[in-house]
Write a protein that holds these residues in place. Structure first.
Motif, short mmCIF file in Angstrom:
data_model
loop_
_atom_site.label_atom_id
_atom_site.label_comp_id
_atom_site.label_asym_id
_atom_site.label_seq_id
_atom_site.Cartn_x
_atom_site.Cartn_y
_atom_site.Cartn_z
N GLU A 199 -12.95 3.93 12.24
CA GLU A 199 -12.94 2.50 10.93
C GLU A 199 -11.42 2.26 10.09
O GLU A 199 -11.09 4.02 9.74
CB GLU A 199 -13.96 2.84 10.22
N VAL A 200 -10.81 1.60 10.46
CA VAL A 200 -9.72 1.48 9.27
C VAL A 200 -10.11 1.48 7.77
O VAL A 200 -10.91 0.65 7.23
CB VAL A 200 -8.36 0.25 9.37
N VAL A 201 -9.97 2.16 7.04
CA VAL A 201 -10.72 2.36 5.94
C VAL A 201 -9.83 1.88 4.64
O VAL A 201 -8.64 2.74 4.52
CB VAL A 201 -11.24 3.47 5.42
N GLY A 202 -9.15 1.74 3.08
CA GLY A 202 -8.97 1.63 2.29
C GLY A 202 -8.80 3.19 1.16
O GLY A 202 -9.50 3.67 1.68
N VAL A 203 -8.34 3.07 0.92
CA VAL A 203 -7.90 4.64 -0.06
C VAL A 203 -9.38 4.63 -0.65
O VAL A 203 -9.91 5.52 -1.64
CB VAL A 203 -6.92 3.95 -1.47
N ASP A 204 -10.25 3.54 -1.43
CA ASP A 204 -11.44 3.65 -2.20
C ASP A 204 -12.39 4.45 -1.64
O ASP A 204 -12.96 5.48 -1.94
CB ASP A 204 -11.77 2.39 -2.80
N GLU A 205 -12.29 4.21 -0.59
CA GLU A 205 -13.40 4.29 0.81
C GLU A 205 -12.63 5.59 1.17
O GLU A 205 -13.62 6.37 1.48
CB GLU A 205 -13.03 3.99 1.59
N LEU A 206 -11.37 6.28 1.29
CA LEU A 206 -11.26 7.16 2.20
C LEU A 206 -11.51 8.42 0.47
O LEU A 206 -12.00 9.77 0.96
CB LEU A 206 -9.49 7.76 1.92
N LEU B 132 -9.86 14.36 -2.94
CA LEU B 132 -8.86 13.89 -1.89
C LEU B 132 -8.02 13.05 -3.28
O LEU B 132 -8.42 12.21 -4.08
CB LEU B 132 -8.95 12.47 -0.60
N ASN B 133 -6.53 13.40 -3.52
CA ASN B 133 -5.99 12.75 -5.00
C ASN B 133 -5.50 11.46 -3.85
O ASN B 133 -4.67 11.87 -3.04
CB ASN B 133 -4.29 14.31 -4.79
N PRO B 134 -5.82 9.75 -4.71
CA PRO B 134 -5.18 8.93 -3.89
C PRO B 134 -3.75 8.36 -4.63
O PRO B 134 -3.79 7.60 -3.84
CB PRO B 134 -5.86 8.38 -4.55
N GLU B 135 -3.24 9.64 -4.83
CA GLU B 135 -1.63 9.15 -5.58
C GLU B 135 -0.72 8.80 -4.43
O GLU B 135 -0.70 9.64 -3.50
CB GLU B 135 -1.29 9.98 -6.10
N GLY B 136 -0.33 7.63 -3.87
CA GLY B 136 0.58 7.00 -3.29
C GLY B 136 0.28 7.31 -2.02
O GLY B 136 0.84 6.75 -0.68
#
Length: 213
Positions: A121-128, A135-139
């Motif tokens: 699945e290709v996922v966006g930052v929120d789902e990651l 997880l630190n989503p910065e960047g």
């Protein structure tokens, strides 16, 4: 798995790590029973036991993706169909992209993986972040989630491959050092060991970083 070194074999495999055990397993699966694996110490005593055991299905090329997917399926088959535990656990994995170029690479790989029935699945930052709260989503710009990825025990997997190979006729002999590969006209015809020579139609070197010795 100690034993006497035979005078000859159709195939001699040098090295008792996961690669050597896998070669023995797959040769015997193809019906080659006159297979001898020689290990200078004990199985997995080299680089194999240092491995993290990560089992990922997504790779950069078609062939490597096919191989990785096959490996993951094999580890499950060894345990569930053949009764040899590998310690394989499907925990899933995430691959991260911190720039558009990396994201494009992951999306391309995901499309390729789907051709081999690898669930991805290709996922966006929120789902990651949802998948991995620490997880630190910065960047980050996105990533892929592969639920079929996991982790196996390198030692258990090697032992499982070796046990299955032995059940089909392979001989696995520990405590034997291969000192030289004998050749005639540029072709391997056997090995010399510290316990005597072994003639062979084929010699497969799976000694890894110790091959130069």
């Amino acid at each position: 798995m100690a034993g006497q070194v035979p005078e000859r074999a159709q195939v001699v495999i040098i090295g008792g790590g996961i690669v050597g055990a896998s070669v023995a397993f797959h040769l015997t699966e193809l019906g080659w029973t006159d297979v001898v694996l020689l290990e200078r110490h004990t199985l997995t005593s080299g680089a194999t036991w240092h491995a993290a055991g990560l089992v990922g299905r997504l790779r950069a090329t078609h062939n490597m993706t096919r191989l990785a997917a096959y490996s993951a399926d094999l580890y499950e088959r060894l345990e569930h169909e053949m009764g040899h535990p590998t310690g394989f656990k499907k925990v899933g994995s995430v691959s991260l992209a911190d720039n558009p170029g990396r994201m494009e690479e992951l999306v391309r790989g995901a499309g390729m993986a789907s051709c081999f029935d690898v669930e991805v699945e290709v996922v966006g930052v929120d789902e990651l972040v949802e998948r991995w709260p620490l997880l630190n989503p910065e960047g980050l710009v996105g990533g892929v989630w592969i639920p079929g990825d996991g982790q196996a025990s390198p030692v258990d997997t090697t032992m499982a491959l070796a046990a299955a190979a032995k059940e089909r006729g392979a001989r696995i002999i520990e405590g034997v050092t291969v000192e030289r590969i004998r050749t005639v006209d540029g072709r391997a015809v056997g090995v010399d060991t510290d316990q005597g020579p072994v003639d062979a139609e084929y010699v497969v070197t799976c000694a890894g970083m110790w091959s130069h010795e």
